[in-house]
Design a protein around this motif. Structure first.
Motif, PDB file in Angstrom:
ATOM      1  N   ILE A   1      27.354 -29.326   7.341  1.00 40.53           N
ATOM      2  CA  ILE A   1      27.812 -29.967   6.107  1.00 40.53           C
ATOM      3  C   ILE A   1      27.268 -31.386   6.044  1.00 40.53           C
ATOM      4  N   LEU A   2      26.720 -31.768   4.904  1.00 38.91           N
ATOM      5  CA  LEU A   2      26.204 -33.128   4.711  1.00 38.91           C
ATOM      6  C   LEU A   2      27.326 -34.114   4.387  1.00 38.91           C
ATOM      7  N   VAL A   3      27.260 -35.298   5.005  1.00 37.93           N
ATOM      8  CA  VAL A   3      28.216 -36.368   4.718  1.00 37.93           C
ATOM      9  C   VAL A   3      27.484 -37.698   4.609  1.00 37.93           C
ATOM     10  N   ASN A   4      28.099 -38.626   3.868  1.00 39.13           N
ATOM     11  CA  ASN A   4      27.541 -39.978   3.745  1.00 39.13           C
ATOM     12  C   ASN A   4      27.868 -40.849   4.945  1.00 39.13           C
ATOM     13  N   ASP A   5      29.054 -40.657   5.520  1.00 43.30           N
ATOM     14  CA  ASP A   5      29.533 -41.502   6.612  1.00 43.30           C
ATOM     15  C   ASP A   5      30.135 -40.609   7.689  1.00 43.30           C
ATOM     16  N   LEU A   6      29.392 -40.393   8.759  1.00 42.20           N
ATOM     17  CA  LEU A   6      29.804 -39.466   9.811  1.00 42.20           C
ATOM     18  C   LEU A   6      31.140 -39.872  10.425  1.00 42.20           C
ATOM     19  N   GLN A   7      31.302 -41.135  10.772  1.00 40.42           N
ATOM     20  CA  GLN A   7      32.531 -41.560  11.433  1.00 40.42           C
ATOM     21  C   GLN A   7      33.749 -41.355  10.545  1.00 40.42           C
ATOM     22  N   SER A   8      33.625 -41.695   9.278  1.00 37.54           N
ATOM     23  CA  SER A   8      34.732 -41.516   8.337  1.00 37.54           C
ATOM     24  C   SER A   8      35.110 -40.035   8.202  1.00 37.54           C
ATOM     25  N   ALA A   9      34.107 -39.161   8.110  1.00 41.93           N
ATOM     26  CA  ALA A   9      34.369 -37.726   7.982  1.00 41.93           C
ATOM     27  C   ALA A   9      35.023 -37.180   9.251  1.00 41.93           C
ATOM     28  N   CYS A  10      34.552 -37.605  10.414  1.00 39.94           N
ATOM     29  CA  CYS A  10      35.146 -37.158  11.683  1.00 39.94           C
ATOM     30  C   CYS A  10      36.592 -37.626  11.796  1.00 39.94           C
ATOM     31  N   ASP A  11      36.835 -38.874  11.443  1.00 39.01           N
ATOM     32  CA  ASP A  11      38.201 -39.425  11.493  1.00 39.01           C
ATOM     33  C   ASP A  11      39.128 -38.637  10.579  1.00 39.01           C
ATOM     34  N   TYR A  12      38.654 -38.281   9.402  1.00 41.88           N
ATOM     35  CA  TYR A  12      39.463 -37.537   8.447  1.00 41.88           C
ATOM     36  C   TYR A  12      39.902 -36.194   9.024  1.00 41.88           C
ATOM     37  N   TYR A  13      38.951 -35.405   9.552  1.00 38.02           N
ATOM     38  CA  TYR A  13      39.291 -34.077  10.064  1.00 38.02           C
ATOM     39  C   TYR A  13      40.133 -34.157  11.330  1.00 38.02           C
ATOM     40  N   ALA A  14      39.933 -35.171  12.126  1.00 37.18           N
ATOM     41  CA  ALA A  14      40.772 -35.348  13.325  1.00 37.18           C
ATOM     42  C   ALA A  14      42.213 -35.644  12.911  1.00 37.18           C
ATOM     43  N   LYS A  15      42.372 -36.499  11.915  1.00 34.55           N
ATOM     44  CA  LYS A  15      43.720 -36.892  11.477  1.00 34.55           C
ATOM     45  C   LYS A  15      44.400 -35.768  10.695  1.00 34.55           C
ATOM     46  N   ILE A  16      43.725 -35.205   9.719  1.00 35.37           N
ATOM     47  CA  ILE A  16      44.330 -34.236   8.805  1.00 35.37           C
ATOM     48  C   ILE A  16      44.515 -32.859   9.449  1.00 35.37           C
ATOM     49  N   LEU A  17      43.527 -32.401  10.213  1.00 38.04           N
ATOM     50  CA  LEU A  17      43.577 -31.058  10.777  1.00 38.04           C
ATOM     51  C   LEU A  17      43.818 -31.039  12.287  1.00 38.04           C
ATOM     52  N   GLY A  18      43.891 -32.216  12.898  1.00 37.76           N
ATOM     53  CA  GLY A  18      44.048 -32.262  14.345  1.00 37.76           C
ATOM     54  C   GLY A  18      42.829 -31.728  15.078  1.00 37.76           C
ATOM     55  N   ALA A  19      41.666 -31.823  14.444  1.00 37.54           N
ATOM     56  CA  ALA A  19      40.429 -31.291  15.016  1.00 37.54           C
ATOM     57  C   ALA A  19      39.965 -32.126  16.196  1.00 37.54           C
ATOM     58  N   GLU A  20      39.306 -31.448  17.116  1.00 33.95           N
ATOM     59  CA  GLU A  20      38.604 -32.142  18.196  1.00 33.95           C
ATOM     60  C   GLU A  20      37.231 -32.525  17.653  1.00 33.95           C
ATOM     61  N   ILE A  21      36.787 -33.717  18.004  1.00 34.05           N
ATOM     62  CA  ILE A  21      35.479 -34.192  17.548  1.00 34.05           C
ATOM     63  C   ILE A  21      34.593 -34.395  18.776  1.00 34.05           C
ATOM     64  N   SER A  22      33.393 -33.876  18.717  1.00 37.30           N
ATOM     65  CA  SER A  22      32.457 -33.998  19.835  1.00 37.30           C
ATOM     66  C   SER A  22      31.897 -35.414  19.927  1.00 37.30           C
ATOM     67  N   LYS A  23      31.090 -35.598  20.938  1.00 41.64           N
ATOM     68  CA  LYS A  23      30.257 -36.793  21.009  1.00 41.64           C
ATOM     69  C   LYS A  23      29.344 -36.783  19.786  1.00 41.64           C
ATOM     70  N   THR A  24      28.796 -37.931  19.457  1.00 39.22           N
ATOM     71  CA  THR A  24      27.841 -38.047  18.359  1.00 39.22           C
ATOM     72  C   THR A  24      26.424 -37.900  18.912  1.00 39.22           C
ATOM     73  N   PHE A  25      25.584 -37.181  18.178  1.00 43.11           N
ATOM     74  CA  PHE A  25      24.210 -36.932  18.593  1.00 43.11           C
ATOM     75  C   PHE A  25      23.243 -37.429  17.527  1.00 43.11           C
ATOM     76  N   THR A  26      22.029 -37.758  17.967  1.00 44.90           N
ATOM     77  CA  THR A  26      20.950 -38.160  17.064  1.00 44.90           C
ATOM     78  C   THR A  26      19.832 -37.146  17.190  1.00 44.90           C
ATOM     79  N   TRP A  27      19.276 -36.751  16.053  1.00 44.08           N
ATOM     80  CA  TRP A  27      18.126 -35.844  16.012  1.00 44.08           C
ATOM     81  C   TRP A  27      17.036 -36.555  15.240  1.00 44.08           C
ATOM     82  N   GLU A  28      15.936 -36.843  15.916  1.00 44.17           N
ATOM     83  CA  GLU A  28      14.773 -37.456  15.281  1.00 44.17           C
ATOM     84  C   GLU A  28      13.537 -36.677  15.691  1.00 44.17           C
ATOM     85  N   ARG A  29      12.856 -36.137  14.702  1.00 43.46           N
ATOM     86  CA  ARG A  29      11.585 -35.461  14.950  1.00 43.46           C
ATOM     87  C   ARG A  29      10.824 -35.446  13.635  1.00 43.46           C
ATOM     88  N   ASP A  30       9.578 -35.860  13.715  1.00 46.43           N
ATOM     89  CA  ASP A  30       8.751 -36.009  12.524  1.00 46.43           C
ATOM     90  C   ASP A  30       9.491 -36.881  11.512  1.00 46.43           C
TER      91      ASP A  30
END
Length: 153
Positions: free
Chosen positions: A10-39
């Motif tokens: 799912i695309l989001v504008n602000d990763l941290q804000s989206a992760c915080d939302y699902y952790a708070k609202i759904l009690g979700a576990e959030i993984s470490k953050t990763f970066t993908w750079e290629r080409d």
């Protein structure tokens, strides 16, 4: 082809804000953050896990996903992801059926080039229906990635 559903992206504008939302609202576990750079592609992402279910939140900075976010907006589910125990067999089966697997940028992918920046072996089917894509990951590598993603730092 031996496939098992893994997750959606799912695309989001602000990763941290989206992760915080699902952790708070759904009690979700959030993984470490990763970066993908290629080409031309550059994204940061995290896995959201609720019990056995999971999805990935992806914040793009450049490349085709940034263009997609800018035109379609956030919250767009743009990819369904599956796993397979044998990625090379899946690759061969696709090629034998007349489908050329691609990389994340839509370029033809060779059987020898299935690795990603995260180390998981992966292929994408060509987009046939708008921006929707299908990703196939090697099961063992995906499981190791998930274990690492949720392990204590």
């Amino acid at each position: 082809m031996n496939l098992k559903f893994s997750h959606i992206d799912i695309l989001v504008n602000d990763l941290q804000s989206a992760c915080d939302y699902y952790a708070k609202i759904l009690g979700a576990e959030i993984s470490k953050t990763f970066t993908w750079e290629r080409d031309e592609l550059h994204v940061v992402y995290a896995v959201v896990r609720i019990g056995e279910e999971r999805f990935m939140l992806v914040q793009p900075f450049s490349g085709n996903l940034k263009n997609l976010l800018d035109t379609k907006g956030e919250g767009m589910i743009y990819r369904h992801c599956y796993s397979t125990p044998d990625i090379e067999a899946a690759f061969d089966e696709l090629v034998n059926s007349g489908v050329q697997p691609e990389d994340e940028n839509g370029n033809a992918l060779s059987r020898e080039s299935l690795n990603t920046p995260s180390g998981v072996r992966i292929i994408w089917l060509p987009k046939r229906f708008g921006e929707f894509s299908i990703e196939i990951l090697e099961e063992a590598g995906l499981q190791q990635f998930m274990n690492d993603a949720f392990s204590a730092s």
